[in-house]
Scaffold this active site. Structure first.
Site: not given
Length: 880
Positions: A287-288, A292, A334, A718
């Site tokens: 998970v580190a 996510e 142009d 996180n």
């Protein structure tokens, strides 16, 4: 029309091979009346149109049904990083760790919710932009012509089509003049096909030549395009190239993380740890390492980028264009309406008697024709008004309204200044035939019948083409010299010749005799299109951003050079290449040294783009006409004018400029670079934090810290650091220094340009101060996990502040990242001070002095990074 032999009857000329589609009315009107019962000459009233729209619905093709919420959720859960978290959730539940399971579940739910919301916002933004840039149609309502959205076209509406228009609905023609239609989108036929009165046109096809008028017979889902659209309505948008690259990065991160987690389990068992402890350590590491919130950040950056572009009049028709913008290295522009105002003005009128000056500016019918040829200019102005597709209307004594091509309108305004008003002229002259202007022939021909029966043919166009028709005239040499001088002065020059045929009254052997009539030189006109006030500044801004600007135009080389020098695209000695040289391939080897391409044809514009792309450049092409469509499609980024541009150009482009301002392209490039920089900034931030967390987990046991972090604590960090602050990275303002550097190569990895080294340095610093905090806690007999947890979270938030874009001169609305960091810091402190969260995460209270010590440690990585950033910007400025 053969020189020296001219049939007086246009119907007879049509039958003898003039070409399909040149007949104007004929049996088409009766056929339309018989089939539809409509009145082609009248059209619908507003009330009748409203009734039909109420009965049959708007003229829209079926759209894809909305994606069910459950499918959106499942798509988010299928992301590799989320799957890894779900696996971790299962493991901790099996181990009986309910607290960690609750945190993991909360993170999964939060990220899934953010992903679904941003996906819906992105789709809504794209749908809104499509509605804004939807095709428009010219219809006859209440006895007059008006332009409206194609979705408001109703059955029995009378629609007028010109070259460049997309057919808005299925219709049956009752008028067609040299009409050709590209039906490749419907039939697969690669070449345009001719259509004449009585034929049917399908919606979604494109008029490539001529003009026509028809009655709508089917709309919406009942049209040809609607039936096909119904079959493909289930098609979903593909992810953009950047999203695909980031998806590959996600899979690679998950693969590496899974491998490390397995290694941790094996090493733990070998070391003698229990299976449960080894699995907890592996889950913590997994998970580190996972950023996510990466999918949500990308979605936010792209959706908000497209929204910001729309607010600045840049409508993104295809989302990957947002990414391409940041990598543009060549802008092929142009001239008319892009570098110039697009409000052309006739300032010079030459006849064999001499040169005259036409006063006035823009489309105001106020001015005079003064000079030695002023008297003879009446004939020239009559021809310019007759050989013309634009229209001029008098709405008041001094109020005129112009409809049509800007150059054609300028000719009508000049004629009005010379006393020749088109509405009055049309009372005496009736158009009986025409050959519309196209870039191949570089001329336009019309035939008009006077009320006395005489026929007048007028040819106008490029001097090098039209003057060949009067090569034997004694004044043609002088005309060529004058045309060259005018072109050198920056004028666009048109030559005009005509021939008048009036049948004799005498009849010989029962057949009316006929003169052999040749063309006569009438004169020249010099037209200027004033430069936009910001044109030179835009070219300079592109140069500062490392974007090379080149001019591609159909103008005379001398005219093109004069404009290019004036705006800064070229110097006096710059190389100017003609379309003929491009056709011979002479430009390929010297493409880097060419600044101006003149007298180019549509296929040559494609060749020019190919030559630049072969050198590794990312090319943006601006255009507005039918002849620009192939080049707009071939360019890496096609940019069409939304106001004066043709519908076919808008449909071929990736980006539509609603305000027709070239500076908007610079704004769009800024936005593209901003998005790319923000995504890279988040990756630097998130991956550095993840690397630090992995380092702490792997090295903690080896320095005597045991399990320095629990899975729930890592997920909390996180969630705080990657959640709100991470998404805020997608809205970071532009770092102005990025517009003083060359565009990043599209081939460069999203982690290229030194980003990996920066991630390693920042991650090592955060990991080092976090382990130091753990060692200090152990030495003072404090909670190691609490000290590591607090320091690791605060250090990552400090890094976010160090990586933010410069805020100089920006208001509080641009402080989203700072606000997100402050909110995250408050929640991080709550995790060690509020007992419910303490119980959930397993943390302990921290004293004021200890908090100050840990804050000092946490500031170090951000401070070092900020100093590196400052040094890097100083070096960049000195090099620049």
């Amino acid at each position: 029309m053969r020189r020296g032999s001219w049939k007086a009857d246009p119907e007879e000329r049509h039958e003898q091979g003039r070409g399909p589609g040149s007949r104007r009315h004929g049996p088409g009107v009766e056929k339309v009346r018989a089939v539809t019962g409509a009145r082609p000459q009248d059209g619908l009233t507003s009330a009748e149109a409203a009734t039909r729209l109420a009965e049959l619905g708007p003229n829209e093709v079926p759209s894809a049904p909305p994606v069910p919420l459950a499918r959106r959720v499942l798509a988010q859960l299928a992301d590799p990083m989320i799957l890894l978290l779900i696996g971790a959730f299962v493991v901790v539940l099996v181990l009986g760790d309910v607290a960690d399971g609750v945190i993991i579940a909360a993170v999964v739910v939060l990220n899934t919710a953010i992903g679904v919301v941003q996906e819906v916002r992105a789709e809504n933004a794209i749908s809104a932009l499509e509605r804004v840039s939807a095709p428009r149609a010219r219809v006859r309502r209440d006895g007059g012509w008006e332009e409206l959205s194609s979705r408001l076209v109703a059955v029995d509406d009378v629609v007028r089509l010109e070259a460049g228009d997309v057919v808005p609905a299925d219709l049956r023609l009752f008028e067609a003049v040299s009409l050709e239609v590209d039906e490749a989108s419907m039939t697969g036929e690669s070449l345009p096909v001719s259509r004449r009165a009585g034929d049917e046109l399908l919606s979604g096809t494109v008029v490539t030549h001529g003009r026509g008028t028809g009655v709508v017979v089917r709309t919406g889902a009942h049209s040809g395009l609607g039936r096909i659209a119904a079959l493909i309505a289930q098609t979903r948008l593909r992810p953009t190239p950047l999203q695909q690259r980031l998806a590959r990065l996600s899979r690679q991160l998950v693969t590496v993380t899974a491998g490390l987690a397995l290694l941790v389990v094996v090493l733990g068992v070998v070391r003698g740890d229990s299976i449960a402890d080894a699995l907890i350590l592996a889950v913590s590491l997994g998970v580190a390492a996972v950023p996510e919130s990466l999918p949500a950040v990308v979605s936010v950056a792209l959706a908000m980028g497209a929204h910001r572009m729309a607010k600045r009049s840049a409508l993104v028709r295809w989302l990957p264009a947002v990414e391409t913008l940041g990598s543009v290295s060549v802008l092929a522009s142009d001239k008319t309406g892009t570098l110039t105002e697009g409000r052309m003005t006739v300032q010079r009128a030459w006849t064999p008697l001499g040169m005259s000056t036409v006063s006035g500016r823009g489309y105001e019918v106020a001015g005079d024709i003064v000079g030695p040829s002023a008297g003879q200019a009446a004939r020239l102005m009559r021809d310019l008004a007759l050989c013309n597709e634009a229209r001029i209307f008098r709405d008041g004594p001094d109020d005129w309204r112009i409809v049509g091509d800007p150059m054609e309108a300028a000719l009508l305004v000049a004629a009005a200044k010379g006393g020749v008003e088109q509405p009055t002229l049309r009372d005496a002259w009736t158009r009986v035939d025409e050959v519309p202007f196209d870039s191949e022939s570089q001329r336009m021909t019309t035939v008009d019948r006077h009320e006395d029966g005489c026929l007048l043919e007028v040819v106008k166009g490029a001097p090098e083409v039209v003057l060949d028709l009067v090569a034997g005239s004694p004044d043609v040499h002088e005309a060529r010299r004058v045309a060259h001088d005018l072109a050198d002065g920056g004028y666009r020059v048109l030559a005009v010749v005509d021939r008048l045929k009036c049948a004799r009254d005498e009849v010989s052997d029962g057949v009316a005799s006929e003169d052999v009539v040749v063309h006569e030189l009438v004169g020249l006109v010099g037209i200027v299109d004033p430069l936009r006030a910001e044109a030179a500044g835009v070219v300079s801004a592109c140069h500062d951003a490392g974007i090379r600007t080149i001019l591609i135009t159909g103008d005379h080389p001398a005219t093109a050079r004069a404009i290019a020098v004036e705006v800064g695209i070229a110097t006096d000695g710059a190389q100017v290449v003609s379309g003929d040289a491009v056709a011979r391939g002479e430009h390929v080897e010297q493409v880097e040294s060419i600044a101006v391409y003149a007298r180019t044809r549509p296929e040559q514009k494609v060749d020019i783009i190919d030559a630049w792309q072969a050198r590794g450049h990312v090319v943006a092409m601006t255009g507005d006409g039918v002849n620009d469509a192939p080049a707009l499609r071939r360019a890496d980024l096609g940019v069409a004018m939304g106001d004066r541009g043709t519908e076919v150009a808008r449909q071929a482009a990736d980006l539509v400029l609603a305000d027709d301002q070239l500076r908007t392209v610079v704004h769009a490039v800024e936005e593209g670079r901003r998005i790319y920089a923000n995504i890279r900034g988040f990756l630097r931030y998130a991956l550095a934090g993840g690397l630090a967390e992995v380092a702490v987990i792997l090295l903690g046991p080896f320095v005597g810290l045991g399990f320095p972090l629990a899975p729930a604590q890592i997920l909390w960090i996180n969630m705080l650091t990657h959640g709100v602050p991470g998404v805020a990275f997608g809205s970071e303002p532009l770092d102005r220094s990025t517009m003083h550097r060359p565009s990043p190569s599209p081939e460069r990895s999203v982690l290229g340009g030194g980003l990996v080294r920066q991630i390693l340095v920042a991650g090592a610093l955060i990991g080092a101060v976090s382990l130091a905090a753990g060692l200090l806690a152990a030495s003072r007999e404090q909670s190691v996990q609490t000290w590591v947890f607090l320091t690791l979270g605060l250090a990552q938030l400090g890094l976010a502040l160090a990586l933010r874009a410069p805020r100089r001169g920006l208001g509080w609305r641009s402080r989203g990242l700072e606000a997100a960091v402050l909110a995250a810091v408050a929640l991080q402190l709550a995790a060690v001070t509020w007992s419910p969260v303490q119980d959930l995460l397993g943390t302990r209270a921290v004293g004021t002095g200890e908090l100050a010590l840990l804050t000092c440690l946490a500031v170090v990585p951000g401070a070092v990074t900020a100093m590196q950033q400052a040094v890097g910007r100083r070096v960049t400025r000195s090099v620049g």
